[in-house]
Design a protein around this motif. Structure first.
Motif, PDB file in Angstrom:
ATOM      1  N   LEU A  30       0.856  -1.171   0.000  1.00  0.00           N
ATOM      2  CA  LEU A  30       0.000   0.000   0.000  1.00  0.00           C
ATOM      3  C   LEU A  30       0.902   1.233   0.000  1.00  0.00           C
ATOM      4  O   LEU A  30       1.748   1.390   0.874  1.00  0.00           O
ATOM      5  CB  LEU A  30      -0.902   0.004   1.239  1.00  0.00           C
ATOM      6  CG  LEU A  30      -1.930   1.119   1.351  1.00  0.00           C
ATOM      7  CD1 LEU A  30      -2.932   1.046   0.196  1.00  0.00           C
ATOM      8  CD2 LEU A  30      -2.662   1.028   2.679  1.00  0.00           C
ATOM      9  N   ILE A  68      -8.785  -4.460   7.353  1.00  0.00           N
ATOM     10  CA  ILE A  68      -7.626  -5.258   7.729  1.00  0.00           C
ATOM     11  C   ILE A  68      -8.132  -6.577   8.290  1.00  0.00           C
ATOM     12  O   ILE A  68      -9.126  -6.625   9.013  1.00  0.00           O
ATOM     13  CB  ILE A  68      -6.785  -4.509   8.790  1.00  0.00           C
ATOM     14  CG1 ILE A  68      -6.271  -3.181   8.216  1.00  0.00           C
ATOM     15  CG2 ILE A  68      -5.641  -5.374   9.299  1.00  0.00           C
ATOM     16  CD1 ILE A  68      -5.659  -2.261   9.244  1.00  0.00           C
ATOM     17  N   PRO A  94      -3.500   4.190   4.948  1.00  0.00           N
ATOM     18  CA  PRO A  94      -4.816   3.607   4.662  1.00  0.00           C
ATOM     19  C   PRO A  94      -5.947   4.610   4.851  1.00  0.00           C
ATOM     20  O   PRO A  94      -5.894   5.472   5.730  1.00  0.00           O
ATOM     21  CB  PRO A  94      -4.929   2.474   5.693  1.00  0.00           C
ATOM     22  CG  PRO A  94      -3.526   2.144   6.059  1.00  0.00           C
ATOM     23  CD  PRO A  94      -2.769   3.439   5.970  1.00  0.00           C
ATOM     24  N   ASP A  95      -6.971   4.488   4.019  1.00  0.00           N
ATOM     25  CA  ASP A  95      -8.154   5.302   4.176  1.00  0.00           C
ATOM     26  C   ASP A  95      -8.968   4.763   5.342  1.00  0.00           C
ATOM     27  O   ASP A  95      -8.844   3.594   5.719  1.00  0.00           O
ATOM     28  CB  ASP A  95      -8.997   5.273   2.895  1.00  0.00           C
ATOM     29  CG  ASP A  95     -10.119   6.289   2.945  1.00  0.00           C
ATOM     30  OD1 ASP A  95      -9.819   7.493   2.916  1.00  0.00           O
ATOM     31  OD2 ASP A  95     -11.292   5.871   3.032  1.00  0.00           O
ATOM     32  N   TYR A 114      -9.724   0.183   9.254  1.00  0.00           N
ATOM     33  CA  TYR A 114      -8.538   0.916   9.681  1.00  0.00           C
ATOM     34  C   TYR A 114      -8.910   2.052  10.629  1.00  0.00           C
ATOM     35  O   TYR A 114      -8.135   2.427  11.504  1.00  0.00           O
ATOM     36  CB  TYR A 114      -7.793   1.477   8.469  1.00  0.00           C
ATOM     37  CG  TYR A 114      -6.621   2.347   8.858  1.00  0.00           C
ATOM     38  CD1 TYR A 114      -5.448   1.786   9.358  1.00  0.00           C
ATOM     39  CD2 TYR A 114      -6.692   3.729   8.743  1.00  0.00           C
ATOM     40  CE1 TYR A 114      -4.382   2.578   9.737  1.00  0.00           C
ATOM     41  CE2 TYR A 114      -5.622   4.526   9.117  1.00  0.00           C
ATOM     42  CZ  TYR A 114      -4.474   3.950   9.623  1.00  0.00           C
ATOM     43  OH  TYR A 114      -3.432   4.746  10.005  1.00  0.00           O
ATOM     44  N   ASP A 168     -10.665   1.461   4.687  1.00  0.00           N
ATOM     45  CA  ASP A 168      -9.890   0.265   4.327  1.00  0.00           C
ATOM     46  C   ASP A 168     -10.046  -0.787   5.414  1.00  0.00           C
ATOM     47  O   ASP A 168     -10.188  -0.475   6.596  1.00  0.00           O
ATOM     48  CB  ASP A 168      -8.408   0.620   4.158  1.00  0.00           C
ATOM     49  CG  ASP A 168      -8.151   1.369   2.858  1.00  0.00           C
ATOM     50  OD1 ASP A 168      -9.085   1.496   2.050  1.00  0.00           O
ATOM     51  OD2 ASP A 168      -7.012   1.829   2.666  1.00  0.00           O
TER      52      ASP A 168
END
Length: 194
Positions: A12, A22, A16-17, A35, A20
């Motif tokens: 990435l 995980i 991260p937005d 995230y 996003d």
């Protein structure tokens, strides 16, 4: 889905937005988490900071006025939440964080040409609460016509709410001016979102 599903994938290239996802191992069961959960547990970070006015602003007596004179050159910490938190104030004086959270808002303004013995106030308006909160209020007493005041408050915001800085004075019917100010808006780490 196993470790080979992750290893070797493209890195990435950005922070991260907030939406996003995980994948984590929760006691042997794979689960997903946004995230945004981790972002709320990071250290506090400044999302807006300004110490200059583009021009002085006239304030009518006994009228609450939104400060629109911020120069919009506020600096922002983009090492976290890059692209998700606003770093400017619009021409109508609104700061919209664009992210749920708790925000520490610190502001000071400088009033000029205010007579002694006058009530002056600084407020923060929150559209999330649809209310204004006095963060600083005092009587100018003696000591000349220039008076500064400052205060702070913690307020919540959702994805669409905004804050404005408001000022008020009671110096007769005439208008007075605020000639400078300092503003910092800091997003706080929290376990739960508002």
């Amino acid at each position: 889905f196993d470790i080979t599903s992750i290893t070797g994938q493209t890195d990435l290239a950005a922070v991260p937005d907030k939406t996003d996802e995980i994948v984590i191992n929760d006691g042997g069961t794979l689960k997903r988490i946004d995230y945004n959960f981790f972002a709320n547990h990071n250290s506090p970070f400044v999302v807006y900071r300004d110490s200059a006015f583009s021009s002085s602003q006239s304030i009518s007596a006994n009228t609450t006025t939104t400060v629109t004179a911020w120069d919009n050159n506020g600096s922002v910490n983009t090492s976290q939440q890059s692209g998700t938190v606003s770093s400017t104030i619009s021409s109508n004086g609104r700061f919209t964080p664009n992210m749920k959270g708790y925000y520490l808002i610190c502001c000071g303004v400088h009033f000029d040409n205010v007579e002694n013995g006058i009530d002056v106030q600084t407020k923060v308006y929150s559209s999330h609460d649809d209310d204004s909160y006095i963060i600083s209020r005092h009587n100018t007493g003696g000591g000349g016509s220039s008076h500064g005041e400052a205060g702070a408050i913690i307020l919540t915001a959702n994805d669409t709410s905004y804050f404005t800085i408001q000022v008020r004075h009671g110096d007769g019917a005439g208008s007075r001016s605020i000639t400078s100010g300092n503003l910092a808006i800091i997003r706080l780490p929290t376990k739960d979102l508002p």
